[in-house]
Every structure is written in structure tokens, then in C-alpha cells.
Design an enzyme around this catalytic site. Sequence first.
Site, PDB file in Angstrom:
ATOM      1  N   ILE A  61       0.763  -1.532  -0.065  1.00 55.52           N
ATOM      2  CA  ILE A  61       0.188  -0.769   0.119  1.00 55.52           C
ATOM      3  C   ILE A  61       1.203   1.110   0.198  1.00 55.52           C
ATOM      4  CG2 ILE A  61      -2.387  -0.932   0.711  1.00 55.52           C
ATOM      5  CD1 ILE A  61      -1.046   0.423   4.120  1.00 55.52           C
ATOM      6  N   SER A  86       1.892  -3.476  12.614  1.00 56.49           N
ATOM      7  CA  SER A  86       0.774  -3.322  14.371  1.00 56.49           C
ATOM      8  C   SER A  86       1.886  -3.284  15.735  1.00 56.49           C
ATOM      9  CB  SER A  86      -0.054  -4.527  13.883  1.00 56.49           C
ATOM     10  OG  SER A  86       0.916  -5.425  14.097  1.00 56.49           O
ATOM     11  N   THR A 131      -6.847   1.012  16.250  1.00 57.56           N
ATOM     12  CA  THR A 131      -6.852   0.857  17.463  1.00 57.56           C
ATOM     13  C   THR A 131      -7.083   2.315  19.078  1.00 57.56           C
ATOM     14  OG1 THR A 131      -5.237   0.440  19.379  1.00 57.56           O
ATOM     15  CG2 THR A 131      -4.502   1.527  17.573  1.00 57.56           C
ATOM     16  N   ASP A 132      -7.403   1.380  20.302  1.00 58.05           N
ATOM     17  CA  ASP A 132      -7.657   2.095  21.893  1.00 58.05           C
ATOM     18  C   ASP A 132      -6.155   2.884  21.815  1.00 58.05           C
ATOM     19  OD1 ASP A 132      -5.901  -0.346  22.461  1.00 58.05           O
ATOM     20  OD2 ASP A 132      -7.409   0.185  23.957  1.00 58.05           O
ATOM     21  N   GLU A 133      -5.584   2.185  21.299  1.00 59.50           N
ATOM     22  CA  GLU A 133      -3.907   3.025  21.931  1.00 59.50           C
ATOM     23  C   GLU A 133      -3.872   4.315  20.857  1.00 59.50           C
ATOM     24  OE1 GLU A 133      -0.550   0.481  21.316  1.00 59.50           O
ATOM     25  OE2 GLU A 133      -1.738  -1.254  20.907  1.00 59.50           O
ATOM     26  N   TYR A 157       3.909   3.826  17.328  1.00 57.62           N
ATOM     27  CA  TYR A 157       2.402   2.811  16.720  1.00 57.62           C
ATOM     28  C   TYR A 157       1.702   3.730  16.213  1.00 57.62           C
ATOM     29  CZ  TYR A 157      -0.858  -0.358  16.323  1.00 57.62           C
ATOM     30  OH  TYR A 157      -2.504  -1.016  15.906  1.00 57.62           O
ATOM     31  N   ALA A 159       1.149   6.812  17.968  1.00 63.58           N
ATOM     32  CA  ALA A 159       1.003   8.322  16.812  1.00 63.58           C
ATOM     33  C   ALA A 159       1.413   8.072  14.995  1.00 63.58           C
ATOM     34  CB  ALA A 159       2.335   8.249  17.112  1.00 63.58           C
ATOM     35  N   LYS A 161      -0.846   5.329  14.042  1.00 62.22           N
ATOM     36  CA  LYS A 161      -2.627   4.796  13.608  1.00 62.22           C
ATOM     37  C   LYS A 161      -3.165   6.772  13.564  1.00 62.22           C
ATOM     38  CE  LYS A 161      -4.067   1.797  13.217  1.00 62.22           C
ATOM     39  NZ  LYS A 161      -4.535   0.818  11.998  1.00 62.22           N
ATOM     40  N   LEU A 197       1.275 -10.331  23.440  1.00 63.11           N
ATOM     41  CA  LEU A 197       1.436 -11.235  24.334  1.00 63.11           C
ATOM     42  C   LEU A 197       1.361 -12.559  24.595  1.00 63.11           C
ATOM     43  CD1 LEU A 197       2.350 -11.006  27.377  1.00 63.11           C
ATOM     44  CD2 LEU A 197      -0.009  -9.952  27.854  1.00 63.11           C
ATOM     45  N   HIS A 291       6.053   2.808  27.529  1.00 64.22           N
ATOM     46  CA  HIS A 291       4.598   1.823  28.263  1.00 64.22           C
ATOM     47  C   HIS A 291       3.174   2.463  29.037  1.00 64.22           C
ATOM     48  CE1 HIS A 291       4.262  -2.919  29.865  1.00 64.22           C
ATOM     49  NE2 HIS A 291       3.609  -2.057  28.315  1.00 64.22           N
TER      50      HIS A 291
HETATM   51  P1  NAD Z   1      -1.083  -7.388  11.284  1.00 65.90           P
HETATM   52  O1  NAD Z   1       0.271  -7.632  11.666  1.00 65.90           O
HETATM   53  O2  NAD Z   1      -1.089  -9.636  12.235  1.00 65.90           O
HETATM   54  O3  NAD Z   1      -1.600  -8.046  10.201  1.00 65.90           O
HETATM   55  C1  NAD Z   1      -0.910  -7.048   9.800  1.00 65.90           C
HETATM   56  C2  NAD Z   1      -0.875  -7.553   8.038  1.00 65.90           C
HETATM   57  O4  NAD Z   1      -1.132  -5.997   7.237  1.00 65.90           O
HETATM   58  C3  NAD Z   1      -0.007  -8.294   7.451  1.00 65.90           C
HETATM   59  O5  NAD Z   1      -0.986  -9.426   6.575  1.00 65.90           O
HETATM   60  C4  NAD Z   1       0.800  -7.708   6.832  1.00 65.90           C
HETATM   61  O6  NAD Z   1       1.844  -8.056   6.264  1.00 65.90           O
HETATM   62  C5  NAD Z   1       0.036  -6.535   6.128  1.00 65.90           C
HETATM   63  N1  NAD Z   1       0.973  -5.087   5.452  1.00 65.90           N
HETATM   64  C6  NAD Z   1       1.960  -4.725   6.632  1.00 65.90           C
HETATM   65  N2  NAD Z   1       2.704  -4.130   5.858  1.00 65.90           N
HETATM   66  C7  NAD Z   1       1.989  -3.812   4.485  1.00 65.90           C
HETATM   67  C8  NAD Z   1       2.038  -2.683   3.516  1.00 65.90           C
HETATM   68  N3  NAD Z   1       2.851  -1.752   3.310  1.00 65.90           N
HETATM   69  N4  NAD Z   1       1.031  -3.359   2.112  1.00 65.90           N
HETATM   70  C9  NAD Z   1       0.606  -4.124   2.607  1.00 65.90           C
HETATM   71  N5  NAD Z   1      -0.360  -4.515   3.036  1.00 65.90           N
HETATM   72  C10 NAD Z   1       0.722  -4.564   4.292  1.00 65.90           C
HETATM   73  O7  NAD Z   1      -2.136  -6.969  12.503  1.00 65.90           O
HETATM   74  P2  NAD Z   1      -3.136  -7.192  13.374  1.00 65.90           P
HETATM   75  O8  NAD Z   1      -3.100  -7.671  14.512  1.00 65.90           O
HETATM   76  O9  NAD Z   1      -3.926  -8.083  12.652  1.00 65.90           O
HETATM   77  O10 NAD Z   1      -4.195  -6.001  12.940  1.00 65.90           O
HETATM   78  C11 NAD Z   1      -4.712  -5.420  11.969  1.00 65.90           C
HETATM   79  C12 NAD Z   1      -5.217  -4.427  12.237  1.00 65.90           C
HETATM   80  O11 NAD Z   1      -6.385  -4.051  13.077  1.00 65.90           O
HETATM   81  C13 NAD Z   1      -4.073  -2.984  12.274  1.00 65.90           C
HETATM   82  O12 NAD Z   1      -4.490  -2.037  11.059  1.00 65.90           O
HETATM   83  C14 NAD Z   1      -4.101  -2.526  13.807  1.00 65.90           C
HETATM   84  O13 NAD Z   1      -3.694  -1.366  13.600  1.00 65.90           O
HETATM   85  C15 NAD Z   1      -5.489  -2.854  13.918  1.00 65.90           C
HETATM   86  N6  NAD Z   1      -5.616  -3.035  15.703  1.00 65.90           N
HETATM   87  C16 NAD Z   1      -5.168  -4.166  16.056  1.00 65.90           C
HETATM   88  C17 NAD Z   1      -5.594  -4.494  17.415  1.00 65.90           C
HETATM   89  C18 NAD Z   1      -5.017  -6.062  17.588  1.00 65.90           C
HETATM   90  O14 NAD Z   1      -5.048  -6.067  19.397  1.00 65.90           O
HETATM   91  N7  NAD Z   1      -4.203  -6.799  17.007  1.00 65.90           N
HETATM   92  C19 NAD Z   1      -5.795  -3.621  18.301  1.00 65.90           C
HETATM   93  C20 NAD Z   1      -7.035  -2.866  17.882  1.00 65.90           C
HETATM   94  C21 NAD Z   1      -6.948  -2.443  16.378  1.00 65.90           C
HETATM   95  P1  TYD Z   2       0.815  -7.137  23.366  1.00 64.82           P
HETATM   96  O1  TYD Z   2       0.644  -7.641  22.626  1.00 64.82           O
HETATM   97  O2  TYD Z   2       3.025  -6.111  22.262  1.00 64.82           O
HETATM   98  O3  TYD Z   2       0.400  -5.917  22.725  1.00 64.82           O
HETATM   99  P2  TYD Z   2       0.367  -3.969  23.101  1.00 64.82           P
HETATM  100  O4  TYD Z   2       0.999  -3.546  23.262  1.00 64.82           O
HETATM  101  O5  TYD Z   2      -0.754  -3.433  21.409  1.00 64.82           O
HETATM  102  O6  TYD Z   2      -0.649  -3.796  24.457  1.00 64.82           O
HETATM  103  O7  TYD Z   2       1.302  -6.920  24.274  1.00 64.82           O
HETATM  104  C1  TYD Z   2       0.052  -6.328  25.583  1.00 64.82           C
HETATM  105  C2  TYD Z   2       0.676  -6.006  26.861  1.00 64.82           C
HETATM  106  O8  TYD Z   2       1.892  -6.999  27.276  1.00 64.82           O
HETATM  107  C3  TYD Z   2       1.523  -4.957  26.825  1.00 64.82           C
HETATM  108  O9  TYD Z   2       1.522  -4.273  28.482  1.00 64.82           O
HETATM  109  C4  TYD Z   2       3.344  -5.034  27.053  1.00 64.82           C
HETATM  110  C5  TYD Z   2       3.046  -7.111  28.034  1.00 64.82           C
HETATM  111  N1  TYD Z   2       4.682  -7.297  27.073  1.00 64.82           N
HETATM  112  C6  TYD Z   2       5.141  -7.417  27.906  1.00 64.82           C
HETATM  113  O10 TYD Z   2       5.150  -7.645  29.671  1.00 64.82           O
HETATM  114  N2  TYD Z   2       6.102  -8.834  27.389  1.00 64.82           N
HETATM  115  C7  TYD Z   2       6.327  -8.887  25.840  1.00 64.82           C
HETATM  116  O11 TYD Z   2       7.043 -10.150  26.197  1.00 64.82           O
HETATM  117  C8  TYD Z   2       5.271  -8.399  25.609  1.00 64.82           C
HETATM  118  C9  TYD Z   2       5.568  -9.027  23.902  1.00 64.82           C
HETATM  119  C10 TYD Z   2       3.864  -8.104  25.703  1.00 64.82           C
END
Ligand code: NAD
Ligand code: TYD
Length: 351
Positions: A61, A86, A131-133, A157, A159, A161, A197, A291
Site C-alpha cells: 500500500i 502493528s 486501535t484504542d492506543e 505505533y 502516533a 495510527k 503477548l 509503556h
Molecule cells: P498484523 O500485524 O497481524 O497484520 C498486518 C497485515 O498487514 C499483515 O498481513 C501484513 O503483511 C500486512 N501489511 C503490512 N504492511 C503492509 C503494506 N505496506 N502493504 C500491504 N500489506 C501490509 O496486524 P493485526 O493485529 O491483524 O492488526 C490489523 C489491524 O487492526 C491494524 O490496522 C491494527 O492497527 C488494528 N488493530 C489491531 C489490534 C490488535 O490487538 N491486534 C487491536 C486494535 C486494532
Molecule cells: P502486546 O501484545 O505487545 O500489545 P500492546 O502493547 O499493543 O498492548 O502487549 C500486551 C501487554 O503485554 C503490554 O502491556 C506489554 C506487555 N508485554 C510483556 O510484558 N512482555 C512481552 O514480551 C510482550 C510482547 C508484551
Amino acid sequence: MKKILITGGAGFIGSHVVRHFVTKYPQYEIFNLDKLTYAGNLENVADVEHHSNYRFVKEDITDGDRMLQLFRSEQFDAVIHLAAESHVDRSIANPVDFILTNVAGTVNLLNAARAIWQHQPETHRFYHVSTDEVYGSLSFEDQPFTEATAYDPHSPYAASKAASDHFVRAFHDTHKLPVVISNCSNNYGPNQFPEKLIPLFINNIKHNKPLPVYGSGLNVRDWLYVEDHVAAIDAIFHKAKNGETYNIGGNNEWANINLIKRLIAIVDEKLGRSPGTSLSLITCVADRAGHDLRYAINASKLKSDLGWEPTVKFTEGFEKTVEWYLRNEQWLESVTSGAYQEYYRKMYEGR
Ligand code: NAD
Ligand code: TYD
């Protein structure tokens, strides 16, 4: 027939979204666009790849010209945009990839959609998954984030989003692009890349490796089962008004250390180890820089407007998740070794 572009459909959440839309809506043509970074894995959607309403295209993209070409040739009716970098820890180490994909990549898609949809914007939809972040960090006493909470991102990250969310709204306000945004809490479930995690710790417990707990372990996250997020995305995609934002959350706050102890209990039990065997793997390590202490979501707007609420109880979702990772040893092995990337690189190189 509706043609829907889903970006990031080989990643964790995207793969569940793709499966849901391909199987629940055979009348939709689903176009999965993914760069297949380290986090993208086509095995995640292998079960739908032979469906006649599914197509995959390996694209980046960040290539704006290519996005415009694709929008022109494919004439998508709607976009569900999940592609992103992400992982917070990676964003601390290498923020530039986050700007390129999350900010510039999103703007490339917005630009392409604007150019192609300009004459009948109302029949289209650009759904940005966020994301809520972006809201920053709560104290233990604060009320959960609402849609009115001011943006205050801390990690690179978050910032990136937040910037992408602002661009989505700017295209709505400036160009009348028909957009919707959702901001979701931490997801868990099958197919999550084992740097986050829950999958990382399941894998480490299984292999008797240390469990690196950042800082005090008291940081709180609000966990939602990935299928509940997908159900919310479906509801918002089909029913939300243009320009709306919805928070999505699990109403399920856990301090990391409590979550980790629960995880240890379940994994030990499933592996036939005596209770508490793996507690000794807990290893306190230096805290993540910047953090965020606590995330929590107030999702009452989504419930009152569109009737969505989480359906998967944490005990049930957690058990299912642990079972999935223990059962799918080969998946874990392939993503941790990186073997799948080489396989798909070769497969798509010639196309
Ligand atoms: P992920 O990292 O598992 O997957 C991201 C996907 O995007 C991968 O398949 C990767 O190959 C693709 N990608 C990365 N860069 C790309 C590029 N330049 N062009 C095309 N494809 C590309 O992420 P996820 O955890 O599935 O998150 C998906 C979305 O949801 C993200 O936008 C993230 O910000 C949002 N989100 C995630 C969480 C969570 O807890 N994981 C929570 C809230 C929102
Ligand atoms: P993560 O899964 O990276 O999600 P996010 O940072 O987006 O919330 O982490 C979840 C929580 O766990 C976060 O408070 C950071 C903590 N964490 C650890 O303590 N150890 C680890 O190895 C990882 C990856 C996360």
C-alpha cells in the site's frame, strides 16, 4: 454483487475478517491485498483460497501509483483497511516503517478511493480499522475511553495510527469521502503472530522458555476475542452512518501478571504438567519505553446504535486460543522459523 477490498487480510485480524466475509456473504467478491510482511501469512486464509468469491493480490500500500491503478481497474465498491505495522516494540526500534505503511499507505488508499469514487461517493464505503492506543494511557481510576476522548498517542505505533485516523477524517471533511472508523482494544485468538503477548507466552511456556514480563506487570489491557471484533466490523461496515466512529472493547480488563498466571495454569493443565510448574518461567525484565499503564474501552455507543456486544466469555475464548496454539504446532513452527515467507516469496515472484 459488491466488490470489497480488504487490506492486510493475511495478518491476524484481517484473516478472520476475510474468512467471515468470504463465507458469510457469497454475493460479495472479496479482494485480499497484502504485502506479506513478516506478519502476513497466507496459511491464515488457506481454508478460503479456493472459494470462487475470493482473490488474493500481493501488493504494497505504500505504492500510491499501483493503488490508483488497482482502484481504476477493479472498481471496488468498498474498502476495509487493516494493513498496518502493528507491533509497539517494533515501532520503538524502527518507526519509519510505521510512517510509511500506517500513514502514507493509508493516504495512498484514501487518494485512490477519492479519485475513483468522486462521482458517486454515497454508494461506497471506506472502513478504517484502528486501535484504542490512539487515546493514550489511563490511570487505574480513570473512566474508560469513549469516542470523545482526546487523542494522546504515546508509542510511535499509536502516533502512526492516530495520524492515519486524522487523515481518514480529513478526507471525509475535505472530499466527502464516505468513511467509518473503529478503535478496538487488544485482540486475542488464533493466528496472531507470536511476538504479541498471548501467543508468545503460550509458545514459551510450551518450550520452557522465559516469559519476559515488562516492568511491574501491573499494566492493564482490555482483551477481546478476535471473532467478536470481526462481528463488530461486520455491523459497522453494514450499518454505521458515514463519518461515524465506534469504540470496540471486551469490557474485560486484566493486569498483565494476572493474565500470565492464568495462561500458565491453562497451558500447564493442557500439557499434563502439575499446577504451577511454569510459574518459575516468569522473568521480570526492563519496562517497555513509554509503556502505557492502562487501556479500557467504553463500547456503549456501539451497543446502543448497532446492537453489538462481545459474546465470547474470556474463560471460553482463552481456552480455545490456548488449544489452537497447542494444536497448531506446525503453524507456530513455520512462522517462528520464517520458512513460510521464503515459500510465498518464491510462489509469488513469478506472477
Ligand atoms: P498484523 O500485524 O497481524 O497484520 C498486518 C497485515 O498487514 C499483515 O498481513 C501484513 O503483511 C500486512 N501489511 C503490512 N504492511 C503492509 C503494506 N505496506 N502493504 C500491504 N500489506 C501490509 O496486524 P493485526 O493485529 O491483524 O492488526 C490489523 C489491524 O487492526 C491494524 O490496522 C491494527 O492497527 C488494528 N488493530 C489491531 C489490534 C490488535 O490487538 N491486534 C487491536 C486494535 C486494532
Ligand atoms: P502486546 O501484545 O505487545 O500489545 P500492546 O502493547 O499493543 O498492548 O502487549 C500486551 C501487554 O503485554 C503490554 O502491556 C506489554 C506487555 N508485554 C510483556 O510484558 N512482555 C512481552 O514480551 C510482550 C510482547 C508484551
